[in-house]
Write a protein that holds these residues in place. Structure first.
Motif, PDB file in Angstrom:
ATOM      1  N   ASN A   1      -4.477   3.530  -4.301  1.00 24.98           N
ATOM      2  CA  ASN A   1      -4.405   1.941  -3.932  1.00 24.98           C
ATOM      3  C   ASN A   1      -5.436   1.105  -4.434  1.00 24.98           C
ATOM      4  OD1 ASN A   1      -2.256   1.871  -1.866  1.00 24.98           O
ATOM      5  ND2 ASN A   1      -3.391   3.507  -1.068  1.00 24.98           N
TER       6      ASN A   1
ATOM      7  N   LEU B   1      -6.288  -2.851  -4.064  1.00 24.02           N
ATOM      8  CA  LEU B   1      -7.305  -2.966  -3.355  1.00 24.02           C
ATOM      9  C   LEU B   1      -8.857  -3.868  -4.231  1.00 24.02           C
ATOM     10  CD1 LEU B   1      -7.992   0.228  -1.238  1.00 24.02           C
ATOM     11  CD2 LEU B   1      -7.158  -2.163  -0.434  1.00 24.02           C
TER      12      LEU B   1
ATOM     13  N   LEU C   1       0.827  -1.067   0.146  1.00 24.29           N
ATOM     14  CA  LEU C   1      -0.030  -0.088   0.093  1.00 24.29           C
ATOM     15  C   LEU C   1       0.998   1.233   0.145  1.00 24.29           C
ATOM     16  CD1 LEU C   1      -2.500  -1.184   2.637  1.00 24.29           C
ATOM     17  CD2 LEU C   1      -3.242  -0.715   0.266  1.00 24.29           C
TER      18      LEU C   1
ATOM     19  N   MET D   1      -7.674   0.253   5.005  1.00 27.00           N
ATOM     20  CA  MET D   1      -7.119  -0.573   3.648  1.00 27.00           C
ATOM     21  C   MET D   1      -6.358  -1.819   4.161  1.00 27.00           C
ATOM     22  SD  MET D   1      -5.929   2.298   0.990  1.00 27.00           S
ATOM     23  CE  MET D   1      -6.686   4.046   1.711  1.00 27.00           C
TER      24      MET D   1
END
Length: 227
Positions: A112, A116, A18, A83
């Motif tokens: 991101n 994701l 990330l 996240m």
């Protein structure tokens, strides 16, 4: 003190990386990455990797079972904790913060999205706003909060929001660092009136993310005593 003044913070979660863009020139603390969010994610990652069996018991196997669970993060800022937890299996999670922080949060969600694979849900939330809390459709199995105790005037609304969002058997996962002695004292005095508090032993944190000043706590609703 911030984790670093670098404009970009990276965090590996399993085999995924990330990346978070900080806005160090902003007046809002939510546009910077703070250490507790990293510490919480890496603690969870460490213990999810430990198989739960009789020969090698995992004390957090039940706590960190995210299957079919709902979560909400308070004061999500750049979105690090939410996240990270999404990548660790908490697939239904809402990221909340105040209006001025939303542009930074949405920018980081977009940044991101390739890892994701989706855009996570966001919602504006001022902790004292009961209508906004209601719109989130509580209760949640997990309430996540990291580095959110630093001003006395927000302590009461924060605890009320936690209480209003959490299911009877849910847990608050709290990443904590002392920022203000006055807010610290008020928070823990009020907290123990509402929640049972367990502190994660420091040696159970991820060895690379066990900063001396940071802690992880698990808060559970106090059970109502029969009259």
């Amino acid at each position: 003190m911030k984790f670093t003044d670098s404009p970009v913070i990276e965090l590996s979660v399993h085999d995924t990386r990330l990346s978070f863009q900080q806005d160090n020139g902003s007046m809002h603390v939510g546009t910077s990455v703070w250490p507790c969010s990293l510490v919480l994610v890496k603690f969870i990652e460490r213990w999810l990797a430990v198989p739960a069996d009789d020969t090698n018991p995992n004390p957090y196997a039940s706590l960190l079972n995210f299957t079919g669970k709902r979560g909400v993060e308070l004061g999500t800022g750049c979105g690090v904790a939410a996240m990270g937890l999404y990548l660790l299996g908490l697939h239904e999670i809402v990221l909340t913060d105040i209006a001025p922080v939303m542009p930074a949060l949405k920018r980081n969600l977009k940044r991101n999205k390739p890892v994701l694979k989706k855009t996570l849900k966001t919602a504006q939330l001022y902790w004292e706003n009961k209508e906004q809390i209601k719109l989130l459709k509580p209760p949640f199995d997990f309430v996540i909060a990291t580095d959110v105790v630093y001003i006395e005037k927000t302590v009461g609304p924060l605890i009320q929001a936690m209480e209003g969002l959490l299911s009877d058997n849910g847990v608050v996962l709290l990443g904590y660092q002392l920022r203000s002695p006055e807010a610290h004292k008020m928070f823990w005095e009020m907290c123990v009136e509402v929640f049972d508090v367990d502190k994660i032993p420091h040696e159970h944190l991820h060895p690379d993310y066990a900063y001396e000043e940071t802690d992880v706590y698990v808060l559970r609703r106090k059970k109502k005593m029969d009259p």
